[in-house]
Design a protein around this motif. Structure first.
Motif, PDB file in Angstrom:
ATOM      1  N   VAL A  97      -1.981 -15.303  17.543  1.00 58.50           N
ATOM      2  CA  VAL A  97      -2.239 -15.043  16.122  1.00 58.50           C
ATOM      3  C   VAL A  97      -3.602 -15.586  15.723  1.00 58.50           C
ATOM      4  O   VAL A  97      -4.350 -14.950  14.976  1.00 58.50           O
ATOM      5  N   ASN A  98      -3.930 -16.775  16.220  1.00 58.25           N
ATOM      6  CA  ASN A  98      -5.240 -17.353  15.930  1.00 58.25           C
ATOM      7  C   ASN A  98      -6.360 -16.425  16.381  1.00 58.25           C
ATOM      8  O   ASN A  98      -7.345 -16.213  15.669  1.00 58.25           O
ATOM      9  N   ALA A  99      -6.231 -15.890  17.591  1.00 63.33           N
ATOM     10  CA  ALA A  99      -7.251 -14.990  18.127  1.00 63.33           C
ATOM     11  C   ALA A  99      -7.364 -13.735  17.273  1.00 63.33           C
ATOM     12  O   ALA A  99      -8.468 -13.259  16.979  1.00 63.33           O
ATOM     13  N   GLU A 100      -6.210 -13.193  16.854  1.00 67.28           N
ATOM     14  CA  GLU A 100      -6.208 -11.991  16.007  1.00 67.28           C
ATOM     15  C   GLU A 100      -6.845 -12.280  14.653  1.00 67.28           C
ATOM     16  O   GLU A 100      -7.575 -11.445  14.100  1.00 67.28           O
ATOM     17  N   ASN A 101      -6.572 -13.468  14.108  1.00 66.26           N
ATOM     18  CA  ASN A 101      -7.145 -13.838  12.813  1.00 66.26           C
ATOM     19  C   ASN A 101      -8.666 -14.001  12.895  1.00 66.26           C
ATOM     20  O   ASN A 101      -9.395 -13.646  11.961  1.00 66.26           O
ATOM     21  N   LYS A 102      -9.140 -14.540  14.019  1.00 63.63           N
ATOM     22  CA  LYS A 102     -10.588 -14.660  14.210  1.00 63.63           C
ATOM     23  C   LYS A 102     -11.244 -13.284  14.250  1.00 63.63           C
ATOM     24  O   LYS A 102     -12.325 -13.075  13.694  1.00 63.63           O
ATOM     25  N   VAL A 103     -10.562 -12.345  14.910  1.00 67.98           N
ATOM     26  CA  VAL A 103     -11.067 -10.971  14.962  1.00 67.98           C
ATOM     27  C   VAL A 103     -11.084 -10.373  13.565  1.00 67.98           C
ATOM     28  O   VAL A 103     -12.030  -9.666  13.186  1.00 67.98           O
ATOM     29  N   ASP A 104     -10.046 -10.678  12.759  1.00 68.53           N
ATOM     30  CA  ASP A 104      -9.992 -10.199  11.370  1.00 68.53           C
ATOM     31  C   ASP A 104     -11.217 -10.653  10.585  1.00 68.53           C
ATOM     32  O   ASP A 104     -11.885  -9.846   9.915  1.00 68.53           O
ATOM     33  N   VAL A 105     -11.494 -11.948  10.650  1.00 72.97           N
ATOM     34  CA  VAL A 105     -12.617 -12.511   9.891  1.00 72.97           C
ATOM     35  C   VAL A 105     -13.928 -11.886  10.350  1.00 72.97           C
ATOM     36  O   VAL A 105     -14.765 -11.482   9.531  1.00 72.97           O
ATOM     37  N   ARG A 106     -14.108 -11.798  11.658  1.00 66.64           N
ATOM     38  CA  ARG A 106     -15.350 -11.216  12.189  1.00 66.64           C
ATOM     39  C   ARG A 106     -15.493  -9.759  11.773  1.00 66.64           C
ATOM     40  O   ARG A 106     -16.596  -9.298  11.446  1.00 66.64           O
ATOM     41  N   SER A 107     -14.390  -9.017  11.782  1.00 63.49           N
ATOM     42  CA  SER A 107     -14.434  -7.606  11.396  1.00 63.49           C
ATOM     43  C   SER A 107     -14.824  -7.440   9.938  1.00 63.49           C
ATOM     44  O   SER A 107     -15.608  -6.555   9.582  1.00 63.49           O
ATOM     45  N   ILE A 108     -14.294  -8.306   9.082  1.00 63.56           N
ATOM     46  CA  ILE A 108     -14.629  -8.235   7.652  1.00 63.56           C
ATOM     47  C   ILE A 108     -16.103  -8.537   7.428  1.00 63.56           C
ATOM     48  O   ILE A 108     -16.803  -7.825   6.703  1.00 63.56           O
ATOM     49  N   VAL A 109     -16.588  -9.601   8.077  1.00 61.65           N
ATOM     50  CA  VAL A 109     -17.957 -10.080   7.828  1.00 61.65           C
ATOM     51  C   VAL A 109     -19.001  -9.225   8.528  1.00 61.65           C
ATOM     52  O   VAL A 109     -20.062  -8.934   7.961  1.00 61.65           O
ATOM     53  N   TYR A 110     -18.700  -8.794   9.761  1.00 61.55           N
ATOM     54  CA  TYR A 110     -19.738  -8.135  10.560  1.00 61.55           C
ATOM     55  C   TYR A 110     -19.521  -6.638  10.759  1.00 61.55           C
ATOM     56  O   TYR A 110     -20.349  -5.988  11.393  1.00 61.55           O
TER      57      TYR A 110
END
Length: 359
Positions: A29-42
């Protein structure tokens, strides 16, 4: 710019670094959440950032800004479902806090998990990064005086039309209407990679470079009371009197270095019994560096040892009459340094970066 938006988003949800979102016990879940944040920002924000640059042209270059209403352009950044559900209440509270406490209505929540950002708020994300770039650019132009005529904007941000026109606006009142030509290549985001690829295929494509620092070596020479400081006086076992910690430059900051250009200095051992010669390869921000160290042997501020070469010179029967060539070769993207002892036909090498300063 993306980092400015990311910081704003953390402030909006009152969660620095999205620490609560990224600190679950489940690694997946942590890894998926990091991908979420990166997708939103970048990804999501990146698309709106590019659009902003194009809108800037139509609003402030092709039209009269006095006739425009800041509320007419809104950028929609889509939040991921997990991110939105996790921060749903905090997002609402954050928007309300902006509205009530700061009377700022330029950020709203829209349908479909959209974070809606008005034009003037979007521009704020650009202000600090662009201002820093402009200041750095001005410092470089002032330092190089009249040596620059063309400025190329490369990389993803370099292709932003907003960046292009901000540079134009900033330079004209300082340096005149026609002093610089600012160019955005057809594919600015690929320009650096393409340049590296083309250089690899044909190194002669780069005819010259400008050294961003001063490079050379540390040496000693016979002491001369007229020009040398007594604190650097050193007497050898042989009785010879030397001045130590002297800088012997090979390349000066700002110097234009041509493709395949080779620079060479000749050195000799200071003591007849020496069986090797050690070269400290140095860089400095001081174009006029004379002594590399303080009298107590500490490197002066701004001086750094990049590499050390020790070349054997075993033929002591020739005393100090032994030539050692130190060569700086600019055939590649780095400086290839060769130390060659003539009498023994011995060579040692090192590589240092000549394109950027070392921190």
């Amino acid at each position: 710019v993306n980092q400015e938006f990311e910081y704003f988003l953390t402030q909006l949800v009152k969660d620095p670094g999205f620490s609560t979102y990224l600190s679950t016990n489940d690694k997946k879940v942590n890894a998926e959440n990091k991908v979420d944040v990166r997708s939103i920002v970048y990804d999501e924000f990146e698309d709106e950032k590019k659009e902003f640059g194009q809108v800037y042209i139509s609003r402030y270059v092709d039209r009269n800004p006095e006739e425009l209403d800041d509320s007419e352009t809104i950028y929609n950044v889509k939040l991921s479902e997990n991110f939105y559900e996790f921060y749903k209440q905090r997002l609402k509270d954050g928007v309300s806090r902006l509205n009530l406490q700061k009377n700022d209505t330029r950020v709203t929540l829209g349908r479909g998990r959209m974070l809606c950002i008005h034009y003037s708020k979007m521009e704020e994300f650009f202000d600090r990064p662009v201002s820093k770039i402009l200041q750095i650019l001005k410092n470089i132009l002032d330092e190089l005086n009249n040596d620059v005529r063309t400025i190329f904007l490369v990389g993803g941000f370099g292709g932003c039309q907003y960046m292009y026109y901000r540079i134009q606006e900033a330079l004209k009142p300082l340096y005149g209407e026609n002093r610089f030509t600012v160019i955005i290549p057809k594919s600015p985001h690929l320009a650096v990679v393409q340049g590296a690829f083309q250089y690899r295929k044909n190194p002669e494509i780069i005819r010259s470079r400008v050294a961003e620092a001063t490079y050379g070596t540390e040496t000693m020479t016979q002491f001369n009371q007229k020009i040398h400081d007594d604190r650097y006086y050193h007497r050898m076992k042989s009785g010879e009197q030397f001045c130590i910690h002297l800088f012997s430059p090979l390349v000066i900051e700002g110097e234009r270095v041509g493709y395949n250009q080779v620079k060479r200095n000749v050195y000799q051992p200071a003591d007849p019994s020496q069986t090797s010669i050690k070269f400290n390869l140095l860089t400095s921000d001081d174009k006029n560096l004379f002594y590399t160290r303080s009298p107590n042997g500490v490197l002066k501020e701004g001086v750094k040892i990049l590499a050390t070469i020790t070349v054997p010179s075993p033929n002591t029967e020739q005393g100090t009459d032994r030539d050692v060539y130190l060569t700086f070769d600019f055939s590649n993207t780095e400086i290839q340094v060769h130390a060659y002892d003539v009498t023994s036909n011995t060579e040692r090498r090192a590589v240092i970066d000549c394109l950027s300063k070392r921190d």
